[in-house]
Design a protein around this motif. Structure first.
Motif, mmCIF file in Angstrom:
data_model
loop_
_atom_site.group_PDB
_atom_site.id
_atom_site.type_symbol
_atom_site.label_atom_id
_atom_site.label_comp_id
_atom_site.label_asym_id
_atom_site.label_seq_id
_atom_site.Cartn_x
_atom_site.Cartn_y
_atom_site.Cartn_z
ATOM 1 N N ALA A 88 -40.973 40.254 32.503
ATOM 2 C CA ALA A 88 -42.147 39.451 32.160
ATOM 3 C C ALA A 88 -41.881 37.977 32.441
ATOM 4 C CB ALA A 88 -42.517 39.665 30.695
ATOM 5 N N GLU A 89 -40.704 37.513 32.039
ATOM 6 C CA GLU A 89 -40.340 36.114 32.281
ATOM 7 C C GLU A 89 -40.245 35.824 33.776
ATOM 8 O OE1 GLU A 89 -36.515 33.124 31.671
ATOM 9 O OE2 GLU A 89 -36.433 35.203 30.970
ATOM 10 N N SER A 90 -39.562 36.686 34.527
ATOM 11 C CA SER A 90 -39.380 36.432 35.965
ATOM 12 C C SER A 90 -40.711 36.535 36.708
ATOM 13 C CB SER A 90 -38.362 37.406 36.555
ATOM 14 O OG SER A 90 -38.801 38.745 36.434
ATOM 15 N N ARG A 132 -48.573 24.423 34.675
ATOM 16 C CA ARG A 132 -47.795 25.633 34.396
ATOM 17 C C ARG A 132 -48.644 26.659 33.631
ATOM 18 N NH1 ARG A 132 -44.331 25.161 38.418
ATOM 19 N NH2 ARG A 132 -43.247 23.159 38.366
ATOM 20 N N THR A 133 -48.104 27.211 32.533
ATOM 21 C CA THR A 133 -48.739 28.364 31.870
ATOM 22 C C THR A 133 -49.008 28.088 30.405
ATOM 23 O OG1 THR A 133 -47.582 29.880 33.358
ATOM 24 C CG2 THR A 133 -48.508 30.816 31.340
ATOM 25 N N VAL A 134 -50.163 28.574 29.945
ATOM 26 C CA VAL A 134 -50.490 28.570 28.515
ATOM 27 C C VAL A 134 -50.811 30.002 28.111
ATOM 28 C CG1 VAL A 134 -52.008 27.735 26.701
ATOM 29 C CG2 VAL A 134 -51.418 26.221 28.609
ATOM 30 N N MET A 135 -50.145 30.483 27.075
ATOM 31 C CA MET A 135 -50.450 31.806 26.527
ATOM 32 C C MET A 135 -51.343 31.635 25.311
ATOM 33 S SD MET A 135 -46.857 33.942 26.829
ATOM 34 C CE MET A 135 -47.697 35.486 26.457
ATOM 35 N N THR A 136 -52.468 32.343 25.295
ATOM 36 C CA THR A 136 -53.381 32.298 24.156
ATOM 37 C C THR A 136 -53.189 33.558 23.320
ATOM 38 O OG1 THR A 136 -55.160 33.282 25.479
ATOM 39 C CG2 THR A 136 -55.046 30.883 25.390
ATOM 40 N N ILE A 137 -52.856 33.362 22.039
ATOM 41 C CA ILE A 137 -52.471 34.477 21.170
ATOM 42 C C ILE A 137 -53.078 34.268 19.789
ATOM 43 C CG2 ILE A 137 -50.515 35.647 20.066
ATOM 44 C CD1 ILE A 137 -48.781 34.744 22.406
ATOM 45 N N LYS A 138 -53.599 35.320 19.207
ATOM 46 C CA LYS A 138 -54.137 35.233 17.851
ATOM 47 C C LYS A 138 -52.990 35.141 16.849
ATOM 48 C CE LYS A 138 -57.182 37.585 14.553
ATOM 49 N NZ LYS A 138 -56.209 37.659 13.455
ATOM 50 N N VAL A 139 -53.003 34.087 16.033
ATOM 51 C CA VAL A 139 -52.032 33.921 14.951
ATOM 52 C C VAL A 139 -52.777 33.480 13.697
ATOM 53 C CG1 VAL A 139 -49.985 33.432 16.344
ATOM 54 C CG2 VAL A 139 -51.545 31.569 15.800
ATOM 55 N N ASN A 140 -52.277 33.902 12.557
ATOM 56 C CA ASN A 140 -52.964 33.629 11.288
ATOM 57 C C ASN A 140 -52.294 32.551 10.449
ATOM 58 O OD1 ASN A 140 -54.882 35.709 11.773
ATOM 59 N ND2 ASN A 140 -53.353 37.227 11.110
ATOM 60 N N SER A 141 -51.119 32.089 10.876
ATOM 61 C CA SER A 141 -50.389 31.112 10.073
ATOM 62 C C SER A 141 -49.343 30.419 10.927
ATOM 63 C CB SER A 141 -49.707 31.798 8.883
ATOM 64 O OG SER A 141 -48.713 32.696 9.353
ATOM 65 N N SER A 177 -46.228 30.411 10.217
ATOM 66 C CA SER A 177 -45.075 31.329 10.315
ATOM 67 C C SER A 177 -45.276 32.342 11.438
ATOM 68 C CB SER A 177 -44.844 32.046 8.983
ATOM 69 O OG SER A 177 -45.945 32.858 8.644
ATOM 70 N N ASP A 178 -46.528 32.785 11.659
ATOM 71 C CA ASP A 178 -46.807 33.679 12.785
ATOM 72 C C ASP A 178 -46.466 33.004 14.112
ATOM 73 O OD1 ASP A 178 -47.681 35.680 11.159
ATOM 74 O OD2 ASP A 178 -49.816 35.414 11.582
ATOM 75 N N SER A 179 -46.818 31.725 14.209
ATOM 76 C CA SER A 179 -46.557 30.999 15.454
ATOM 77 C C SER A 179 -45.058 30.850 15.696
ATOM 78 C CB SER A 179 -47.226 29.623 15.431
ATOM 79 O OG SER A 179 -46.572 28.741 14.527
ATOM 80 N N PHE A 180 -44.289 30.645 14.614
ATOM 81 C CA PHE A 180 -42.838 30.543 14.762
ATOM 82 C C PHE A 180 -42.254 31.848 15.299
ATOM 83 C CE2 PHE A 180 -42.752 27.171 11.214
ATOM 84 C CZ PHE A 180 -42.902 26.151 12.142
ATOM 85 N N LYS A 181 -42.767 32.990 14.802
ATOM 86 C CA LYS A 181 -42.270 34.290 15.247
ATOM 87 C C LYS A 181 -42.559 34.515 16.729
ATOM 88 C CE LYS A 181 -42.749 36.488 10.705
ATOM 89 N NZ LYS A 181 -43.510 37.478 9.901
ATOM 90 N N VAL A 182 -43.764 34.127 17.155
ATOM 91 C CA VAL A 182 -44.129 34.282 18.566
ATOM 92 C C VAL A 182 -43.233 33.420 19.446
ATOM 93 C CG1 VAL A 182 -45.925 33.867 20.283
ATOM 94 C CG2 VAL A 182 -46.516 34.936 18.105
ATOM 95 N N LYS A 183 -43.041 32.174 19.028
ATOM 96 C CA LYS A 183 -42.196 31.269 19.828
ATOM 97 C C LYS A 183 -40.744 31.737 19.861
ATOM 98 C CE LYS A 183 -44.517 26.801 19.882
ATOM 99 N NZ LYS A 183 -44.412 25.370 19.514
ATOM 100 N N GLU A 184 -40.281 32.313 18.759
ATOM 101 C CA GLU A 184 -38.903 32.802 18.711
ATOM 102 C C GLU A 184 -38.695 33.920 19.723
ATOM 103 O OE1 GLU A 184 -35.686 34.019 15.283
ATOM 104 O OE2 GLU A 184 -37.762 34.623 14.994
ATOM 105 N N ARG A 185 -39.715 34.766 19.867
ATOM 106 C CA ARG A 185 -39.597 35.901 20.777
ATOM 107 C C ARG A 185 -39.890 35.534 22.218
ATOM 108 N NH1 ARG A 185 -42.962 41.101 19.254
ATOM 109 N NH2 ARG A 185 -41.434 41.089 17.562
ATOM 110 N N ARG A 189 -40.847 29.686 28.461
ATOM 111 C CA ARG A 189 -40.984 28.245 28.715
ATOM 112 C C ARG A 189 -42.419 27.864 29.070
ATOM 113 N NH1 ARG A 189 -36.092 29.584 30.967
ATOM 114 N NH2 ARG A 189 -36.936 29.739 33.067
ATOM 115 N N CYS A 190 -43.355 28.431 28.322
ATOM 116 C CA CYS A 190 -44.760 28.087 28.505
ATOM 117 C C CYS A 190 -45.284 27.453 27.220
ATOM 118 C CB CYS A 190 -45.572 29.324 28.872
ATOM 119 S SG CYS A 190 -45.571 30.613 27.610
ATOM 120 N N ASP A 191 -46.527 27.001 27.252
ATOM 121 C CA ASP A 191 -47.175 26.495 26.049
ATOM 122 C C ASP A 191 -47.962 27.621 25.394
ATOM 123 O OD1 ASP A 191 -46.596 23.550 26.011
ATOM 124 O OD2 ASP A 191 -47.464 23.699 28.017
ATOM 125 N N PHE A 192 -48.223 27.465 24.099
ATOM 126 C CA PHE A 192 -48.957 28.483 23.347
ATOM 127 C C PHE A 192 -50.181 27.872 22.681
ATOM 128 C CE2 PHE A 192 -44.551 29.823 23.538
ATOM 129 C CZ PHE A 192 -44.636 31.169 23.857
#
Length: 481
Positions: free
Chosen positions: A342-344, A361-370, A372-380, A385-388
């Motif tokens: 996915a990264e490559s 570059r790239t922006v990923m749009t993702i549903k998050v409720n808090s 802490s949810d955003s931290f989990k997404v960024k951790e994974r 190396r995109c924006d969210f």
């Protein structure tokens, strides 16, 4: 025809140990010594003079040979006669009707070995995978960390031949080596071994995907299927099935104008068999610039297809006039992006953006409720190396995936839920470079992201100015207003 619908990399917990051990190896005696031993074995006991006469030795030569044999505890003196020791007699074996001497020497060795902590099998081959935050974890039993040194000692004893052949590269048939004893075992360090797997379906088994290892050596290594079973458990969910498929598909088609997918929706059910057979018969071709997709975008076959469409429209490996990439996905509970591909894949698309356009570059749009949810997404997925951009509401619904390079290309998929196999999904959709189809999706995303109620700032840093948010400074610029 087989269809790879997803790949994932699992991290197998392992531990390395330093093992101090001794081996016994067969060794050949010097020719003179061996024939002296054979003579003594045949005649039981003889005088030194007879040894000298038999071989034509001088007195000094005879003394040297016998002294050396005595030093190795192979002969003894009895009333002036030379005889074999019990140790030497025991070294003779019956081979094809005659006695042959077999001598061994013991040698101390120290090596580092690695065992997995799930089954304590020796890791003797290299994996083609890589360690990444996107990898999925393989849970261990509660007692997995108990008595590790004892387990390592036992496992090394049982798997010694594998160790010698696979790790040391020694043919034990022509060069027999036996484990004489294990002196000490020391813990060294923990490590993770990446295990790459593919999820595969056919037109007849679309709702029952099978799992196979990418690295062929894993099949033999996991002969008892213990690791395979642990991996299967990660995508087994009894009772979870697709509900309201008609409504969900209508939302997807209304948003993406997918020209293909509804051809296989019949009597409130999706005909996977017909869809996959159609793909096989026409190789996914719908129009010159529009192709059907099966499986995730980042898989090799889809990656090649997407780049081939860009090559056809803009020139072989040519730069494309895109301001950036928008990727809408709901990955939180799916086996999505859990592999280096996915990264490559994303990097390969970003490399095609024309630097003269100053792409964002790239922006990923993702549903998050808090937050802490955003931290989990960024951790994974931070490795991308995109924006969210956080969403309060899914674009379309949670089964919709869209990858858009405005004015250049759009790829869309509907992630079908596979009964009893969720969080694995079967993505089916299309990719196109046709301008009218791209514009339809651009407009839909511009409308959805332009509604302030649909987005949030959970991914943003604290106290960020509105003009500097990802939405204002990147998404709207990528969409061109």
């Amino acid at each position: 025809m087989e269809f790879i619908i997803n790949e994932a990399t699992f991290s197998l917990p392992c531990r390395s140990f330093v093992i101090d051990y001794a081996v016994s190896e067969r060794r050949k005696l010097a020719v003179v010594k061996e024939f002296t031993i054979r003579l003594l074995y045949a005649l039981k006991g003889i005088s030194p003079e007879r040894v000298a006469n038999y071989f034509g030795f001088t007195v000094e030569e005879t003394q040297i040979v016998l002294a050396s044999l005595q030093e190795e505890r192979l002969i003894k003196w009895v009333d002036g006669q030379v005889e074999l020791t019990t140790y030497a007699y025991d070294r003779f074996e019956e081979v094809k009707g005659r006695a042959e001497p077999r001598f061994f020497e013991v040698e101390d060795k120290v090596d580092s070995v690695t065992f997995d902590l799930l089954t304590f099998k020796l890791i003797a081959e290299s994996s083609s995978g890589s360690i990444s935050p996107t990898n999925m974890e393989i849970p261990l039993p509660n007692n997995a960390m108990n008595n590790l040194v004892k387990k390592a000692k036992s496992a090394f004893d049982k798997q010694f031949n594998t160790f010698v052949e696979k790790l040391k590269g020694i043919d034990t048939y022509s060069n027999p080596i036996e484990l004489y004893k294990i002196n000490q075992v020391y813990n060294r360090n923990d490590r993770l071994v990446p295990v790459r797997i593919q999820y595969v379906v056919t037109d007849e088994t679309a709702s029952a995907p099978s799992i196979r290892y990418v690295d062929e050596w894993m099949e033999e290594w996991d002969e008892d299927k213990s690791l395979y079973s642990a991996i299967c458990e990660q995508t087994e969910s009894v009772g979870i099935a697709q509900t309201n498929i008609g409504v969900a598909l209508d939302e997807y088609v209304s948003l993406t104008r997918d020209p293909i997918i509804l051809n296989f929706f019949r009597k409130d059910r999706f005909d996977f068999c017909a869809a996959l057979k159609t793909f096989e018969s026409n190789k996914g071709i719908f129009e010159l610039e529009t192709r059907m997709l099966v499986g995730n975008f980042y898989l090799d076959h889809n990656r090649e297809l997407i780049h081939s469409l860009l090559d056809y429209k803009f020139g072989n490996e040519a730069k494309v006039p895109g301001k950036g990439i928008l990727w809408n996905i709901e990955p939180s509970d799916k086996v999505w992006g859990r592999c280096p591909d996915a990264e490559s894949f994303l990097q390969s698309l970003e490399q095609r953006l024309d630097e003269r356009k100053r792409p964002l570059r790239t922006v990923m749009t993702i549903k998050v409720n808090s937050k802490s949810d955003s931290f989990k997404v960024k951790e994974r997925y931070g490795i991308f190396r995109c924006d969210f951009q956080g969403l309060n509401k899914h674009i379309g619904n949670s089964q919709v995936e869209i990858l858009l390079i405005p004015g250049v290309l759009v790829a869309c998929s509907f992630h079908f839920i596979l009964e009893n196999n969720y969080p694995l999904t079967l993505p089916i959709g299309f990719v196109t470079t046709a301008e009218d189809r791209i514009t339809n999706v651009e407009n839909a995303l511009r409308q959805a992201l332009g509604n302030p109620a649909h987005s949030n700032e959970y991914f943003e840093k604290f106290d960020v100015e509105r003009d500097n948010t990802v939405l204002e400074s990147k998404i709207f610029k990528i969409l061109g207003g």
